[in-house]
Design an enzyme around this catalytic site. Structure first.
Site, PDB file in Angstrom:
ATOM      1  N   SER A  85       0.838  -1.198   0.000  1.00 20.85           N
ATOM      2  CA  SER A  85       0.000   0.000   0.000  1.00 20.85           C
ATOM      3  C   SER A  85       0.880   1.257   0.000  1.00 20.85           C
ATOM      4  CB  SER A  85      -0.964  -0.056   1.190  1.00 20.85           C
ATOM      5  OG  SER A  85      -2.031   0.830   1.025  1.00 20.85           O
ATOM      6  N   HIS A 235      -7.325  -6.254   0.718  1.00 20.36           N
ATOM      7  CA  HIS A 235      -6.193  -5.343   0.612  1.00 20.36           C
ATOM      8  C   HIS A 235      -4.993  -5.792   1.454  1.00 20.36           C
ATOM      9  CE1 HIS A 235      -4.037  -1.673  -0.119  1.00 20.36           C
ATOM     10  NE2 HIS A 235      -4.099  -1.279   1.141  1.00 20.36           N
TER      11      HIS A 235
END
Length: 255
Positions: A85, A235
């Site tokens: 990320s 995620h």
């Protein structure tokens, strides 16, 4: 800036950078498995996170400069760079500005494109917690659940709580600065000369951070890249499907 870090194992250096509102602690479990495969794993707390210093300057150019300084200070030769990320954007920024200084690149569930701000409710919830009045993590979790119903996300964020010498709770991350500058986390990594080092992009099957339509543009910037989709993961790929994540990573590293 002297970044806080932990080293696990011996071998070719592999640096891991966490995502926003995270810390190196998020990677301790999988890093041990990676180290056992013959790598010296360096887990870094990025500035304004974990036990690294807080600083008003916070953008990917600065985060990549922190990474450059860390590599130089520790005399790391031919490192592998891995980021999740926000950490993925940091290693991409480093790659486009320091070509030829690393062996391979691994980017977990993020692309080089710009992302709109989407952590507003989490930040509101974190800022709403009156830490000087909270007596336990359980109480903090109950209050925070009004803003974030997912228990796993709450647990992830509340790991950043710690008790001060005065006995009250405080955040390890720099919440005022992150609340102000969170938009910077969504900035695009500027296109430059193509990054030709072998690159692995990993995404969660249930995540929408890297879409099929994004891949053509990613390959223009990273022509020696391939995409691996981890089934059953969102995620937080490495936390949700750790065995599949490590298997895909080691396959790429050993090629």
């Amino acid at each position: 800036m002297q970044l806080h870090y932990k080293k696990i194992g011996e071998g070719q250096p592999l640096l891991i950078l966490h995502g926003v509102l995270g810390s190196l602690d998020n990677w301790l479990t999988v890093s041990k498995t990676i180290a056992d495969a013959g790598y010296a794993v360096y887990l870094l707390d990025q500035r304004n996170h974990g036990r690294s210093p807080h600083h008003e300057q916070f953008d990917f150019t600065t985060l990549a400069a922190d990474l450059e300084k860390f590599i130089a200070e520790h005399s790391l030769q031919n490192p592998i760079l891995l980021g999740h990320s926000m950490g993925g954007k940091t290693v991409m920024q480093y790659a486009v500005t320091h070509p030829g200084t690393f062996a391979k690149l691994v980017v977990v569930d993020i692309g080089p494109k710009a992302y709109p701000p989407h952590h507003g409710e989490l930040l509101r919830g974190l800022n709403a917690l009156a830490l000087d009045q909270i007596e336990s993590r359980q109480q903090a979790d109950e209050l925070f659940s009004t803003y974030e119903p997912n228990a796993g996300v709450r647990q992830f964020l509340l790991k950043n709580l710690y008790r001060t010498d005065q006995g009250t709770f405080a955040w390890r991350f720099n919440l005022p600065l992150l609340s102000r500058d969170m938009k910077n986390v969504g900035d695009a990594i500027p296109a430059s000369a193509p990054v030709t080092e072998p690159t692995l992009f990993m995404r969660g099957e249930k995540s929408d951070y890297i879409l099929d339509k994004d891949w053509e543009a990613i390959q223009e910037q990273f022509p020696n890249a391939r995409l691996e989709t981890i089934a059953g993961a969102g995620h937080w790929v490495q936390a949700e499907q750790p065995k599949a994540f490590v298997a895909a990573l080691l396959t790429f590293l050993e090629e």
